[in-house]
Design an enzyme around this catalytic site. Structure first.
Site, PDB file in Angstrom:
ATOM      1  N   ASP A 103       0.822  -1.213   0.000  1.00 17.06           N
ATOM      2  CA  ASP A 103       0.000   0.000   0.000  1.00 17.06           C
ATOM      3  C   ASP A 103       0.859   1.266   0.000  1.00 17.06           C
ATOM      4  O   ASP A 103       0.381   2.340   0.352  1.00 17.06           O
ATOM      5  CB  ASP A 103      -0.917   0.018   1.233  1.00 17.06           C
TER       6      ASP A 103
ATOM      7  N   ASP B 234      -7.851  -6.696  13.532  1.00 19.95           N
ATOM      8  CA  ASP B 234      -7.510  -8.018  14.044  1.00 19.95           C
ATOM      9  C   ASP B 234      -8.408  -8.405  15.213  1.00 19.95           C
ATOM     10  O   ASP B 234      -8.914  -9.530  15.285  1.00 19.95           O
ATOM     11  CB  ASP B 234      -6.039  -8.067  14.451  1.00 19.95           C
TER      12      ASP B 234
END
Length: 703
Positions: free
Chosen positions: A277, A430
């Protein structure tokens, strides 16, 4: 009586008999011996038997030896004083350089409204405390020692002498009637929360001891990788997808890709996705070049880049999982850009899924290559060792649930899909997927003996930003998933554990009471002595809790006091982040990639180089490259040679920490007037710690 004994001469029997005879007569003749170089000791005795008893070593020292001992002790004392003076002078010089002249420092980014509001509140407390301290000092030297008496005797009108005395008496009355009760109530509330959280830590530690005593840990069968088909005699390796999400990770991308490409797994049963990214084009070319190098060696690896970086890491993983070829894979392993798994990582984790269809996640432990780099990394190592050794292991063994650490774990792709996949609604994707998988009935396994090397932040700025994200995200998630937890089909016990322990106690209550009790209430009680805070709350219980935290990392025991003080200092950042996430303020949605240094231990570098050499010798290089591929490789090599100009860095000054430092130091002066020993030392050392952190003197230093 005295007896003179010469060295290297054994006592004779005749001398003993003569001594007994003279002792009965009650007489004795003193003996004086003069020698140029005396080498004897004089011992006072009460009878014949005591003459031959062992002589204490300290009694045999002459005056010259005693003088040397005193000189050595004096030298040590002077050296200690000189070291402390040098340290104090260096600290004052740094304060003068960074705080007054602003040399080589930059102010903390103050664009967040929430941070400015907290700084304003702390500043008001500081100004008020300094004003009250001045008032108290005047009262002390005037002889108005009313603050020493808990009963607060208020003088009569006839006793009042002057306007200042009258104002002081009015302040005492107002303080006792209106300020002390709410402070005492808040103090009691925080102490109760503190004791509950301490009990939780104690229970977790006892659970860890029980696991070690019983040697309880997840195990796999020796033939876990054998095929279920009786006609097949070979091993069956499932299809595994490995993802490496990264963003502008120039320092660590090479070693991470190299470590993942050397994982011991059949090449036709694994695919590596490098999910880049990066918005820096030069870094993109560097990563492309590294991927192309490993692809030429026969590794099944691909490079993916998103033009629009929406959703941060969650959006990156979500985009990668939408590829058509993902349906051919059963498991996905995730490694952040600074993680370096061992070649046997998949062989130690994937077999735990065999025969356990309800297992959705296998999480490995982190190990840190730079834990001894500076004081900041050592203190982080204490926290993270307790997190993995105690919290994750106990929750994994007794509850089969814990928060996914975002990396160094293997997911069953079916569990991800049934739980809704990666969502971009928080900065803790997460934890989000772990909670949703738990609500869907999936179980987790934690492997404490499988370690993956990584880094901890070496600068306070990077660590501060990381902690802000780690403590604002859970509060965001709590607001969003609370209705789903209440309406889920899991047991009431699991709902209570998820809401009360996982979210409220460990994510909300901990930063709240730590900041409120030790940074606000404690200094206030110095100026409002009617609201007393007991010494055991300030000293004994925190030291005991810190001792429990240090136990998983016994080599860090000498740092127990700095750890306690630093954790209280970090409560400012954690409290700020918690409030931002709970009330969904702007800073709670901010994602800043944690800066890495790209460090590896010497043994790891040598092992990696040896593995890479063996792999190059074993794997054939694909020669059938077209002209377009060759031109692309040439472009990659050109970009790899050109390195961008280094960005100028500087240490920062953190205003909230500095304001709290002066508040605590002011309160320590006030406690000195009241002769409160424990309170004074705690406030003094805690204030100095805030001062060091506020001046960015902990962690990496930019020269």
């Amino acid at each position: 009586m005295f007896v003179i004994g010469f060295e290297k001469m054994a006592p004779r029997l005749e001398f003993s008999k003569m001594w007994v005879k003279n002792a009965k007569k009650g007489g004795g003749t003193p003996v004086v011996v003069k020698m140029e170089n005396p080498n004897f000791s004089v011992v006072e005795i009460d009878g014949p038997d005591s003459a031959f008893r062992p002589v204490e070593k300290s009694r045999g020292k002459n005056a010259k030896q005693a003088s040397w001992v005193l000189l050595l002790k004096a030298q040590r004392f002077v050296s200690l004083i000189a070291s402390m003076a040098t340290l104090l002078w260096s600290l004052l010089g740094t304060i003068n350089k960074r705080l007054i002249f602003r040399q080589g420092v930059a102010m903390e980014n103050g664009k967040l409204g929430k941070g400015r509001l907290l700084f304003t509140v702390i500043r008001v407390f500081l100004v008020s405390s300094i004003s009250i301290l001045g008032f108290e000092v005047v009262a002390y030297f005037k002889g108005w020692h009313y603050f020493r008496n808990p009963s607060l005797h208020i003088p009569r009108t006839s006793d009042i002498q002057g306007l200042l005395h009258m104002v002081y008496v009015a302040w005492l009355r107002f303080r006792a009637d209106y300020i002390a009760p709410p402070i005492q109530a808040l103090s009691t509330f925080c102490v109760v929360l503190f004791m509950i959280q301490s009990a939780d830590r104690m229970i977790l530690s006892l659970g860890c001891l029980w696991i070690k005593y019983k040697k309880s840990k997840p195990t796999i069968h020796a033939n876990a990788m054998m095929s279920d088909d009786l006609e097949k005699s070979d091993y069956e390796y499932p299809m595994v997808l490995v993802q490496i999400p990264m963003c502008n990770e120039k320092e660590v991308y090479e070693q991470s890709i190299s470590a993942v490409c050397q994982i011991d797994w059949p090449k036709d049963r694994i695919l590596i996705q490098v999910l880049d990214d990066s918005d820096d084009e030069s870094i993109q070319w560097l990563i492309k070049s590294e991927v192309a190098d490993w692809s030429q060696r026969g590794i099944n690896i691909i490079y993916r880049h998103r033009e629009i970086r929406t959703g941060y890491k969650a959006g990156n993983l979500k985009s990668a999982m939408s590829c058509d070829y993902v349906k051919d894979y059963e498991f996905v392993a995730i490694f952040d850009a600074d993680f370096q798994p061992n070649p046997d990582f998949l062989k130690k984790t994937v077999p735990h899924f065999k025969g356990n269809p309800e297992v959705g996640l296998v999480q490995a432990r982190w190990a840190f290559v730079n834990k001894d780099e500076n004081l900041l990394t050592r203190l982080q190592n204490i926290n993270l060792c307790f997190h993995f050794e105690v919290e994750q292991q106990v929750n994994g063994v007794f509850l089969n649930f814990f928060g996914f650490n975002g990396t160094a774990g293997v997911w069953r792709i079916k569990a991800l899909e049934e739980s809704g996949g990666w969502l971009e609604r928080t900065t803790v994707e997460d934890m989000d997927i772990a909670v949703r998988a738990h609500l869907n009935g999936w179980k987790f396994i934690y492997l404490n003996d499988v370690q993956v090397l990584c880094e901890v932040p070496e600068s306070y700025e990077a660590y501060r930003k990381q902690q802000h994200r780690w403590h604002s995200g859970p509060m965001q998630l709590f607001r969003l998933c609370l209705p789903a937890v209440i309406t889920s089909k899991i047991s009431a016990w699991k709902k209570a554990n998820l809401i009360l322990l996982f979210f409220l106690l460990r994510k909300l209550i901990l930063p709240f009471y730590s900041f409120t009790l030790f940074c606000i209430i404690l200094p206030l009680t110095m100026f409002v002595p009617e609201a007393e805070l007991p010494s055991w709350v300030i000293c004994y219980v925190p030291v005991f809790m810190s001792l429990l935290n240090v136990l998983p990392a016994p080599r860090s025991f000498p740092f127990i006091v700095p750890y306690l003080l630093f954790e209280n200092t970090m409560s400012v950042t954690k409290f700020n982040a918690m409030v931002s996430g709970l009330f969904q303020l702007g800073s709670s949605y901010e994602w800043i990639v944690t800066k890495k240094a790209g460090r590896s231990s010497e043994s790891d570098l040598l092992a990696a180089a040896e593995r890479e050499t063996n792999m190059i010798n074993q794997l054939p290089v694909h020669r059938g490259a077209s002209e377009s591929e060759l031109s692309e490789l040439n472009k990659l090599m050109e970009h790899k040679v050109v390195s961008p100009l280094p960005v100028k860095k500087a240490n920062k000054i953190y205003r909230k920490e500095l304001a709290l430092a002066f508040l605590l130091l002011t309160a320590s002066v006030r406690s000195l007037l009241a002769a409160q020993g424990v309170h004074f030392y705690f406030l003094l050392f805690q204030g100095v710690t805030f001062l060091l952190v506020g001046l960015d003197l902990i962690g990496e230093q930019i020269s």
